[in-house]
Design a protein around this motif. Structure first.
Motif, PDB file in Angstrom:
ATOM      1  N   PRO A  83      41.543  39.346  40.979  1.00  0.00           N
ATOM      2  CA  PRO A  83      41.544  40.701  41.553  1.00  0.00           C
ATOM      3  C   PRO A  83      42.492  41.652  40.839  1.00  0.00           C
ATOM      4  O   PRO A  83      42.157  42.830  40.624  1.00  0.00           O
ATOM      5  N   MET A 111      40.836  42.660  37.569  1.00  0.00           N
ATOM      6  CA  MET A 111      39.726  43.595  37.753  1.00  0.00           C
ATOM      7  C   MET A 111      40.240  45.003  38.030  1.00  0.00           C
ATOM      8  O   MET A 111      39.655  45.988  37.564  1.00  0.00           O
ATOM      9  N   GLY A 112      41.360  45.112  38.750  1.00  0.00           N
ATOM     10  CA  GLY A 112      41.915  46.424  39.040  1.00  0.00           C
ATOM     11  C   GLY A 112      42.815  46.964  37.952  1.00  0.00           C
ATOM     12  O   GLY A 112      42.852  48.179  37.702  1.00  0.00           O
ATOM     13  N   GLY A 113      43.546  46.081  37.269  1.00  0.00           N
ATOM     14  CA  GLY A 113      44.562  46.530  36.335  1.00  0.00           C
ATOM     15  C   GLY A 113      44.080  46.771  34.926  1.00  0.00           C
ATOM     16  O   GLY A 113      44.672  47.573  34.184  1.00  0.00           O
ATOM     17  N   PRO A 124      40.608  47.758  33.540  1.00  0.00           N
ATOM     18  CA  PRO A 124      39.931  46.953  34.564  1.00  0.00           C
ATOM     19  C   PRO A 124      38.815  46.093  33.966  1.00  0.00           C
ATOM     20  O   PRO A 124      38.383  46.317  32.833  1.00  0.00           O
ATOM     21  N   ASP A 133      51.425  44.187  41.878  1.00  0.00           N
ATOM     22  CA  ASP A 133      50.068  43.792  41.529  1.00  0.00           C
ATOM     23  C   ASP A 133      49.363  44.946  40.831  1.00  0.00           C
ATOM     24  O   ASP A 133      48.172  45.162  41.000  1.00  0.00           O
ATOM     25  N   THR A 189      38.792  37.572  45.217  1.00  0.00           N
ATOM     26  CA  THR A 189      38.256  38.901  44.897  1.00  0.00           C
ATOM     27  C   THR A 189      37.467  39.468  46.066  1.00  0.00           C
ATOM     28  O   THR A 189      37.560  40.663  46.379  1.00  0.00           O
ATOM     29  N   ARG A 197      39.911  40.726  48.504  1.00  0.00           N
ATOM     30  CA  ARG A 197      40.487  41.990  48.030  1.00  0.00           C
ATOM     31  C   ARG A 197      39.520  43.153  48.269  1.00  0.00           C
ATOM     32  O   ARG A 197      39.933  44.231  48.717  1.00  0.00           O
ATOM     33  N   MET A 198      38.237  42.934  47.980  1.00  0.00           N
ATOM     34  CA  MET A 198      37.244  43.998  48.164  1.00  0.00           C
ATOM     35  C   MET A 198      37.054  44.347  49.646  1.00  0.00           C
ATOM     36  O   MET A 198      36.667  45.461  49.984  1.00  0.00           O
ATOM     37  N   ASP A 210      39.572  44.427  51.705  1.00  0.00           N
ATOM     38  CA  ASP A 210      40.880  44.926  52.165  1.00  0.00           C
ATOM     39  C   ASP A 210      41.522  43.982  53.184  1.00  0.00           C
ATOM     40  O   ASP A 210      42.136  44.424  54.164  1.00  0.00           O
TER      41      ASP A 210
END
Length: 392
Positions: A39, A42-44, A46, A166, A237, A240-241, A243
């Motif tokens: 996760p 994918m966000g960082g 991305p 993160d 993941t 995370r998606m 929340d």
């Protein structure tokens, strides 16, 4: 690396512990550490869902290549060196993941990491398991290391994220921290792991006889590779998606690891009461429930239930499937295990590719996860006829 001057024949649990920490490093970190870090990547970076699936498939392809490579005799007499080399390579390749943001480079690194983890796992097991003959506690301790490594990796990610954050670079700190842990474990394994016990078993086996029970079991096992790996790769993941929050992300993967660590012990009464094949089918069915629940339940409950049931079943299905294959092929057990491993490996390569592609187009992992649960139901249906036909 150093080795203790220990009489391992009189202290088998020490050998089991060496195997356990080696499995924690090779599998819990080398193979499954990608799941809790994904996760953040994918966000960082991305990464897209398709990118993530492609990278995961590269790791499983490397694992399959390592399993096939291990079947040949090139490492005879060098099993211990290969096992330790695989662990050291795993540490280096974990660190290498922090040095790039290229999807192609990630895939190559994860392919090599899969190869290294397979070599470490297989050759460590070849040393430890002869010490487990007549001592089931050594066997359980050795394979329980996989789950322990998963749980430790989950706790490590939670701790690193709390310190480093993160954000854009937190995922890099996680890979470096994992590499440091594996280096320490590698040194401990080099100190504790005994020399191999050499014996017979080198005779050439006859070709497999593909009776219907073995065909059905192999098909079930290959589809299991597809069915389990989507949740095993994307569980955190998915949380995370939804929340679900960092604590739930940690707990989901931590529950997966702790349940896996004790699963073979917990399923013993089922095997004693109903037989190995029934336990295999029941574990697949329970896993399908958890996989489906991971996306159909509310985010928090889905992540926790999905992680718990995944951990309680995936090591059980893996181990019991191979034991049944050996029983179905008493004249060619190694060939049976090779075909089963190849089928499983193919399934777990295809799984992340399909999941990433479908998730990219649908906007979530719900549809590919439902597909995975349906495939696991098919695995159960394929396995059910195996037990009655074995008795004929």
């Amino acid at each position: 690396m150093l080795q203790m001057n220990i009489d391992h024949s009189s202290r088998p649990l020490l050998t089991g512990f060496a195997g356990a920490i080696a499995m924690a490093a090779a599998m819990g970190f080398g193979r499954f550490f990608y799941t809790p870090i994904l996760p953040g990547m994918m966000g960082g970076i991305p990464l897209s869902a398709a990118d993530a699936g492609f990278i995961a498939a590269g790791n499983f392809a490397g694992y399959l290549a390592g399993a096939i490579l291990s079947a040949y005799g090139w490492a005879a007499g060098r099993e211990r060196q290969v096992a330790l080399g695989g662990l050291l390579a795993t540490a280096i390749l974990l660190a290498a993941m922090a040095a790039t943001t290229s999807v192609f480079a990630f895939t190559v690194i994860r392919f090599l990491a899969g190869l290294a983890s397979a070599l470490a796992m297989i050759f460590t097991s070849s040393i430890v398991l002869p010490h487990a003959v007549g001592r089931d506690n050594v066997n359980v301790l050795h394979f329980g290391g996989v789950g322990a490594g998963i749980a430790l990796s989950s706790a490590l990610v939670l701790g690193v994220n709390a310190v480093a954050g993160d954000g854009a670079h937190g995922w890099q700190a996680n890979w470096l921290a994992g590499a440091a842990i594996v280096i320490v474990i590698s040194a401990a394994v080099g100190w504790l792991l005994p020399r191999p016990i050499f014996g017979g078993g080198s005779a050439i086996e006859p070709p497999l006889r593909w009776r219907l029970p073995l065909v059905l079991l192999t098909a079930s096992y290959g589809l299991f590779g597809f069915g389990y790996v989507i949740t095993a790769t994307f569980l955190v993941t998915i949380a995370r998606m939804g929340d679900a929050g960092p604590i739930v992300e940690f707990l989901a993967w931590f529950l997966t690891g702790t349940a896996a660590a004790v699963s073979l012990v917990l399923w013993r009464p089922v095997v004693r009461g109903f037989g190995l094949t029934t336990a295999y089918a029941a574990a697949l069915g329970l896993q399908a429930v958890g996989v489906l629940g991971s996306v159909l339940l509310p985010p928090t409950a889905g992540a926790l239930v999905g992680g718990l049931l995944l951990g309680a079943t995936f090591m059980v299905v893996t181990a019991y499937g191979l034991q049944i294959a050996r029983a179905l092929s008493p004249d060619s057990p190694r060939r049976a295990l090779a075909f089963m491993t190849a089928a499983f490996g193919t399934g777990q390569i295809i799984g992340p590719l399909v999941a990433g592609w479908v998730a990219e187009r649908s906007g979530s992992f719900t549809l590919p996860t439902i597909l995975a649960a349906a495939v696991l139901v098919v695995c159960v249906l394929l396995a059910l006829p195996v037990a009655p036909q074995r008795s004929q």
